[in-house]
Design a protein around this motif. Structure first.
Motif, PDB file in Angstrom:
ATOM      1  N   GLY A   1       0.811  -1.217   0.000  1.00  7.68           N
ATOM      2  CA  GLY A   1       0.000   0.000   0.000  1.00  7.68           C
ATOM      3  C   GLY A   1       0.841   1.262   0.000  1.00  7.68           C
ATOM      4  O   GLY A   1       0.462   2.272  -0.589  1.00  7.68           O
ATOM      5  N   ARG A   2       1.998   1.209   0.652  1.00 11.61           N
ATOM      6  CA  ARG A   2       2.888   2.379   0.658  1.00 11.61           C
ATOM      7  C   ARG A   2       3.361   2.723  -0.745  1.00 11.61           C
ATOM      8  O   ARG A   2       3.461   3.876  -1.110  1.00 11.61           O
TER       9      ARG A   2
ATOM     10  N   ASN B   1       6.073   8.586  -6.412  1.00 13.13           N
ATOM     11  CA  ASN B   1       6.741   8.109  -7.624  1.00 13.13           C
ATOM     12  C   ASN B   1       5.800   7.318  -8.534  1.00 13.13           C
ATOM     13  O   ASN B   1       6.073   7.166  -9.714  1.00 13.13           O
ATOM     14  N   PHE B   2       4.706   6.789  -7.979  1.00 15.97           N
ATOM     15  CA  PHE B   2       3.798   5.948  -8.753  1.00 15.97           C
ATOM     16  C   PHE B   2       2.364   6.468  -8.802  1.00 15.97           C
ATOM     17  O   PHE B   2       1.680   6.303  -9.801  1.00 15.97           O
ATOM     18  N   ALA B   3       1.885   7.039  -7.711  1.00 15.13           N
ATOM     19  CA  ALA B   3       0.480   7.452  -7.615  1.00 15.13           C
ATOM     20  C   ALA B   3       0.174   8.633  -8.529  1.00 15.13           C
ATOM     21  O   ALA B   3       1.043   9.465  -8.808  1.00 15.13           O
TER      22      ALA B   3
ATOM     23  N   ILE C   1      -2.522   4.067 -11.211  1.00 17.27           N
ATOM     24  CA  ILE C   1      -3.366   3.605 -12.313  1.00 17.27           C
ATOM     25  C   ILE C   1      -2.455   3.133 -13.437  1.00 17.27           C
ATOM     26  O   ILE C   1      -1.496   3.811 -13.796  1.00 17.27           O
ATOM     27  N   THR C   2      -2.760   1.947 -13.968  1.00 17.70           N
ATOM     28  CA  THR C   2      -1.988   1.401 -15.080  1.00 17.70           C
ATOM     29  C   THR C   2      -2.940   0.856 -16.141  1.00 17.70           C
ATOM     30  O   THR C   2      -4.104   0.591 -15.865  1.00 17.70           O
ATOM     31  N   VAL C   3      -2.417   0.677 -17.328  1.00 20.18           N
ATOM     32  CA  VAL C   3      -3.175   0.019 -18.386  1.00 20.18           C
ATOM     33  C   VAL C   3      -3.212  -1.464 -18.062  1.00 20.18           C
ATOM     34  O   VAL C   3      -2.209  -2.040 -17.645  1.00 20.18           O
ATOM     35  N   ALA C   4      -4.378  -2.079 -18.227  1.00 22.87           N
ATOM     36  CA  ALA C   4      -4.491  -3.514 -17.976  1.00 22.87           C
ATOM     37  C   ALA C   4      -3.710  -4.274 -19.040  1.00 22.87           C
ATOM     38  O   ALA C   4      -3.900  -4.058 -20.235  1.00 22.87           O
TER      39      ALA C   4
ATOM     40  N   PHE D   1      -6.769  -0.050 -11.347  1.00 23.09           N
ATOM     41  CA  PHE D   1      -6.745   1.000 -10.332  1.00 23.09           C
ATOM     42  C   PHE D   1      -6.295   0.372  -9.021  1.00 23.09           C
ATOM     43  O   PHE D   1      -6.934  -0.563  -8.536  1.00 23.09           O
ATOM     44  N   TYR D   2      -5.209   0.887  -8.461  1.00 10.96           N
ATOM     45  CA  TYR D   2      -4.672   0.385  -7.200  1.00 10.96           C
ATOM     46  C   TYR D   2      -4.916   1.445  -6.133  1.00 10.96           C
ATOM     47  O   TYR D   2      -4.581   2.616  -6.327  1.00 10.96           O
TER      48      TYR D   2
END
Length: 119
Positions: free
Chosen positions: A5-6, A12-14, A47-50, A70-71
């Motif tokens: 979760g961190r 860097n990712f969110a 969020i990433t492309v599936a 969506f994470y």
């Protein structure tokens, strides 16, 4: 256990502006679902492309309308007795949650959203 979760909320990712979840809950009265007004929830996450491997995990994976992952550390819902699937708005597009992988033991939820445009 590792708390992923961190990483999900890491700058860097969110997504810097996050995303908006629209949630409809309700109650069943006389065998019929009666919805309450839609609630708007602001969430943070990645969020990433599936990917093709992701899409193998969900029956809706063969849809070509566009799927995203969506994470979030906050719970995201699919249809259940007390409500229908969440809808997520990100970058002007609305996605209906088709499946959720509950990785809460590792600190996050992974939701698959299918773009609703053209539905």
């Amino acid at each position: 256990m590792i708390n992923v979760g961190r990483i999900t909320l890491s700058r860097n990712f969110a997504q810097p502006k996050g995303f908006t979840v629209f949630r409809i809950t309700g109650e069943t009265v006389g065998g019929r679902f009666t919805p309450f007004p839609e609630a708007e929830i602001k969430m943070q996450g990645t969020i990433t492309v599936a990917s093709p491997k992701d899409l193998e995990q969900v029956p809706e994976g063969d849809r070509v309308t566009g799927s995203m992952c969506f994470y979030s550390t906050q719970q995201i819902h699919v249809t259940r007795p007390e409500g229908i699937s969440d809808e997520i708005v990100w970058q002007g597009e609305r996605y209906r949650v088709s499946a959720v992988v509950p990785w809460q033991d590792f600190g996050y939820f992974k939701a698959f959203g299918v773009r609703m445009a053209g539905d």
